[in-house]
Design a protein around this motif. Structure first.
Motif, short mmCIF file in Angstrom:
data_model
loop_
_atom_site.label_atom_id
_atom_site.label_comp_id
_atom_site.label_asym_id
_atom_site.label_seq_id
_atom_site.Cartn_x
_atom_site.Cartn_y
_atom_site.Cartn_z
N GLY A 17 0.85 -1.18 0.00
CA GLY A 17 0.00 0.00 0.00
C GLY A 17 0.88 1.23 0.00
N TRP A 18 0.37 2.34 -0.53
CA TRP A 18 1.13 3.59 -0.62
C TRP A 18 1.15 4.24 0.76
CZ3 TRP A 18 4.44 5.72 -3.79
CH2 TRP A 18 4.62 7.10 -3.84
N GLY A 19 2.34 4.34 1.36
CA GLY A 19 2.47 4.99 2.65
C GLY A 19 2.53 4.05 3.83
N ILE A 20 2.41 2.71 3.59
CA ILE A 20 2.34 1.80 4.74
C ILE A 20 3.67 1.70 5.48
CG2 ILE A 20 0.46 0.41 3.79
CD1 ILE A 20 2.51 -1.69 3.00
N GLN A 21 4.76 2.20 4.88
CA GLN A 21 6.03 2.17 5.61
C GLN A 21 5.98 3.05 6.86
OE1 GLN A 21 5.51 3.31 2.60
NE2 GLN A 21 6.67 5.16 2.15
N PHE A 22 5.03 4.01 6.90
CA PHE A 22 4.89 4.85 8.09
C PHE A 22 4.25 4.07 9.24
CE2 PHE A 22 5.99 8.10 5.19
CZ PHE A 22 6.44 9.18 5.94
N GLN A 23 3.86 2.83 9.00
CA GLN A 23 3.38 1.97 10.07
C GLN A 23 4.53 1.25 10.77
OE1 GLN A 23 0.79 -0.59 7.84
NE2 GLN A 23 -0.91 0.86 7.80
N SER A 24 5.74 1.43 10.25
CA SER A 24 6.90 0.73 10.79
C SER A 24 7.75 1.67 11.65
CB SER A 24 7.77 0.18 9.65
OG SER A 24 9.04 -0.20 10.11
N PRO A 25 7.99 1.33 12.93
CA PRO A 25 8.84 2.18 13.77
C PRO A 25 10.28 2.25 13.26
CG PRO A 25 8.27 0.13 14.90
CD PRO A 25 7.43 0.19 13.67
N ILE A 26 10.75 1.18 12.61
CA ILE A 26 12.13 1.18 12.07
C ILE A 26 12.26 2.24 10.99
CG2 ILE A 26 13.84 -0.18 10.80
CD1 ILE A 26 12.69 -2.66 12.20
N LYS A 62 -25.15 6.27 8.57
CA LYS A 62 -24.25 5.51 9.43
C LYS A 62 -22.80 5.92 9.13
CE LYS A 62 -27.52 2.60 10.94
NZ LYS A 62 -27.95 2.51 12.34
N LEU A 63 -22.03 6.10 10.18
CA LEU A 63 -20.63 6.51 10.03
C LEU A 63 -19.72 5.40 10.53
CD1 LEU A 63 -20.91 10.18 11.36
CD2 LEU A 63 -21.10 9.38 9.00
N MET A 64 -18.77 5.03 9.69
CA MET A 64 -17.84 3.96 10.04
C MET A 64 -16.42 4.43 9.71
SD MET A 64 -18.13 -0.08 9.00
CE MET A 64 -19.63 -0.34 9.96
N ARG A 65 -15.50 4.19 10.62
CA ARG A 65 -14.12 4.66 10.42
C ARG A 65 -13.14 3.51 10.64
NH1 ARG A 65 -13.04 10.22 12.91
NH2 ARG A 65 -13.62 10.89 10.81
N ALA A 66 -12.20 3.39 9.71
CA ALA A 66 -11.12 2.40 9.81
C ALA A 66 -9.81 3.15 10.03
CB ALA A 66 -11.05 1.57 8.54
N ASP A 67 -9.15 2.87 11.14
CA ASP A 67 -7.88 3.53 11.46
C ASP A 67 -6.73 2.63 11.05
OD1 ASP A 67 -5.55 4.55 12.88
OD2 ASP A 67 -6.97 5.87 13.89
N TRP A 68 -5.91 3.14 10.11
CA TRP A 68 -4.82 2.36 9.51
C TRP A 68 -3.46 2.83 10.03
CZ3 TRP A 68 -3.17 2.04 3.70
CH2 TRP A 68 -2.74 0.74 3.40
N THR A 69 -3.45 3.45 11.22
CA THR A 69 -2.18 3.91 11.79
C THR A 69 -1.21 2.75 11.96
OG1 THR A 69 -3.29 5.73 12.93
CG2 THR A 69 -1.13 5.06 13.77
N PHE A 70 -1.74 1.62 12.41
CA PHE A 70 -0.95 0.41 12.56
C PHE A 70 -1.33 -0.57 11.45
CE2 PHE A 70 -1.13 2.20 16.84
CZ PHE A 70 0.22 2.19 17.19
N PRO A 71 -0.46 -1.54 11.14
CA PRO A 71 -0.79 -2.51 10.08
C PRO A 71 -2.10 -3.23 10.36
CG PRO A 71 1.53 -2.69 10.70
CD PRO A 71 0.89 -1.76 11.70
N ASP A 72 -2.93 -3.35 9.34
CA ASP A 72 -4.21 -4.04 9.47
C ASP A 72 -4.55 -4.65 8.11
OD1 ASP A 72 -6.99 -4.72 9.57
OD2 ASP A 72 -7.21 -3.41 11.31
N LYS A 73 -4.43 -5.97 8.02
CA LYS A 73 -4.64 -6.65 6.75
C LYS A 73 -6.08 -6.50 6.26
CE LYS A 73 -3.85 -11.10 4.45
NZ LYS A 73 -5.15 -11.18 3.79
N ASN A 74 -7.04 -6.46 7.19
CA ASN A 74 -8.45 -6.32 6.78
C ASN A 74 -8.69 -5.01 6.05
OD1 ASN A 74 -9.21 -8.79 7.91
ND2 ASN A 74 -9.56 -7.88 9.92
#
Length: 636
Positions: A360-369, A580-592
């Motif tokens: 995914g574009w930007g998912i490297q920001f989910q990595s502390p390293i 209805k309001l639904m929010r997905a937080d992708w700050t941390f890795p989430d395969k779903n």
């Protein structure tokens, strides 16, 4: 008495944990059916509708074919639950040559997994009552109705035996094509009643036998059966045939594929058989143009603000010297840094996709390293850019004349080259108009296309500096150096300090929160936490639903929240219209979340989609929300 009570309790606990909670068995013509409880977690239940079907009898799949109907399981206590969602394992397909009828069925043993969400006030209920309606068929079909009572533990509950039984069939439930996304699909109507599906760009092992089964579903078409399947060098050809003429529409069809143990589905559009070479070239040209302008737009996204100060500082240094050669050279080095980073992106994406890792574009920001690396890089090269660190001492250890030329004159090469790298890395949390389309194409199509798409994005991002190479004296229109530059440098320093704090906050989140704790801390009263099963339930019941996929590292997401999603007028409209309001937080890795994005061919955020009767498949908003256009879609 106490001993008797203890033994009774112990036996019940041991039995329910080891053997599992399940309803009584209903029997009809030697076919047995009951309900298994696999797990209770909070207000969610994982259950299995367990059929043991008598020999030569059958029940039907969700898309049954020309005859029959699938089992329907309903909860009788309607006030106690929000949703009940089945997951249908891949079926067998039968074709009766005498009658010309197609049937998609289950035989012998089958468990249909279900997900139930209880209402919050009923999390501690002790039982649920169910009604099951199904058809059991042999020479004729017989409708059967059965009622069940399933005991529900008050606390969280997990039974490994039942979970193992349910998971065995859950693995055969088709999922949206994700890790196999390198597979190319094309479907053509080749005759009035025949459709040819081609699967290509697949890799096969000589030591393994491949068995493919396929089902094509389109509600506008007559029923289609699989006529033949032929394995090719890098894929399969599948021919579907109907007893009636097929009339194509603009709607998407769904193809279900079972390849050995892999089971997935994919939405596609079927077209007439014709020569589409020129059309394909035109589409490719559009993608290349889109990629170029997507890269250019990244220069103006909020994500690159942290490194904007370094860019401005480099330009100001050139106005002091007013040397065309150094302007050209520094612009060339900066462009080289941008282009080389995009080339690395393309090579890394090809490698990871080839070994089955989703991107995914930007998912490297989910990595502390990665955050530690980026923070270190930003601190070091910010210091270099502002002459806080001099690296001319490197010349003492290297006699290479080329290196001497590179590091002299305010470290021209290193400061500009690394600025190009930094500006590209910091642009990755954002998807902007056109960026999403270019990235989606680069990460979902042929591997070799990834390289030119990423390179064109790099050229687009480097365009302002390429212009300085061609016409460096553009910079001379800036005011002459003076006292004002001190204020500019102070502003730049403040901007860099804020960006370092931002990256530091992202890094700290990884050490003070777990994934679940972070979601709890950041839950908004108006927004439900993302759950795909609940979303599908809302859509099925024609509820209006707005889904927002966001992350702490996504600056565009924060801008959308601040100026649109959390605007008081917008919030009042959403509440008044029962959206209805639904929010997905992708700050941390989430395969779903990543899997859900890929279902819509998206690989980055912000991602906002609205479902309603007018938009049953969802309306995807632009990456940058505007109040007027946002409200216009909601009102429709």
């Amino acid at each position: 008495m106490e001993l008797k009570f203890f033994l009774t309790f112990f036996c019940f606990f041991f039995y329910s944990t080891l053997f599992g909670l399940e309803s009584k068995i209903d029997i009809f013509e030697e076919t047995k059916v009951n309900i298994l409880l696999g797990e209770k977690k909070g207000n969610s239940l994982d259950i299995g509708l367990n059929f043991s079907i008598e020999k030569d009898w059958k029940i039907y799949w969700i898309y049954p074919g020309d005859a029959g109907s699938a089992p329907i399981l309903t909860v009788l206590d309607s006030k106690k639950y929000d949703s009940i969602t089945p997951s249908w394992p891949f079926p067998e397909e039968e074709y009766d040559q005498t009658t010309g009828l197609i049937s998609r069925i289950y035989k012998n043993n089958i468990i249909i997994p279900y997900k139930i969400f209880l209402k919050k006030n009923y999390e501690n209920i002790d039982e649920l009552r169910f009604k099951l309606e199904y058809q059991i068929c042999k020479d004729i079909c017989i409708p059967v109705t059965a009622n069940f009572i399933l005991k529900i533990p008050k606390d969280n509950y997990k039974n490994q035996i039942n979970i193992k039984k349910i998971d065995k069939y859950k693995k055969t439930v088709p999922k949206s094509l994700l890790s196999n996304s390198q597979i190319n699909f094309s479907a053509r109507k080749i005759e009035s009643n025949k459709i040819l599906l081609k699967l290509s760009n697949m890799s096969f092992s000589d030591k393994k036998e491949y068995i493919l089964k396929s089902i094509l579903i389109d509600k506008e078409f007559p029923e289609l059966r699989t006529k033949y399947i032929a394995q090719k060098k890098n894929g399969f050809d599948v021919l579907f045939e109907s007893e009636e003429e097929i009339f194509l529409t603009d709607n998407s069809s769904i193809v279900f594929i079972k390849l050995n143990d892999d089971v997935f589905f994919h939405k596609l559009n079927i077209s007439e058989l014709k020569n589409e070479t020129s059309q394909s070239k035109y589409e490719l040209l559009i993608i290349f143009i889109t990629a170029f302008f997507a890269g250019f737009i990244l220069n103006f996204m909020p994500c690159v603000l942290p490194v904007l100060g370094i860019k401005i500082n480099n330009l100001l240094k050139q106005t002091e010297n007013r040397n065309n050669f150094y302007v050209k050279l520094s612009s060339f080095y900066l462009s080289l840094g941008i282009l080389s980073t995009f080339i690395v992106f393309s090579l890394v994406s090809i490698f990871l996709r080839s070994i089955g890792i989703s991107l995914g574009w930007g998912i490297q920001f989910q990595s502390p390293i990665f955050l530690i690396f980026l923070l270190s890089l930003l601190l070091i090269f910010t210091a270099i850019a502002f002459d806080l660190i001099k690296i001319s001492y490197l010349q003492k250890y290297f006699s290479n004349n080329l290196l001497n030329r590179l590091v002299r004159k305010n470290n021209l090469f290193i400061s500009n080259y690394t600025t190009g790298i930094l500006s590209t890395l910091l642009a990755t949390p954002c998807t902007a108009p056109m960026v999403g389309s270019a990235i989606s194409y680069a990460l979902s199509q042929n591997y070799l296309l990834s390289i030119p798409i990423f390179m064109l994005m790099g050229l687009g991002k480097a365009l302002p500096y390429l212009l300085f190479i061609i016409k460096p004296n553009i910079l001379w229109y800036l005011p002459k150096p003076g006292i004002w530059m001190k204020y500019i440098k102070f502003l730049i320093g403040l901007l860099l300090f804020v960006s370092i704090l931002w990256l530091g906050k992202l890094l700290v989140n990884h050490y003070i929160y777990s994934d679940e704790n972070y979601k709890v801390q950041n839950t908004y009263n108006m927004w439900e936490e993302f759950d795909k099963d609940k979303l599908l339930f809302y859509i099925k019941n024609n509820e209006k639903v707005l889904l927002d996929i966001t992350a702490e590292w996504c600056i565009n997401c924060k801008i959308n929240k601040k100026f649109v999603l959390e605007d008081k007028g917008i919030q009042k409209y959403l509440k008044d219209n029962n959206i209805k309001l639904m929010r997905a937080d992708w700050t941390f890795p989430d395969k779903n979340i990543l899997d859900f994005l890929k279902e819509y061919n998206r690989y980055g955020i912000p991602f906002n989609i609205f479902f309603s009767e007018s938009y049953p498949d969802g309306f995807i908003f632009s990456e940058i929300l505007r109040k007027s256009s946002f409200l216009k879609i909601l009102e429709n």
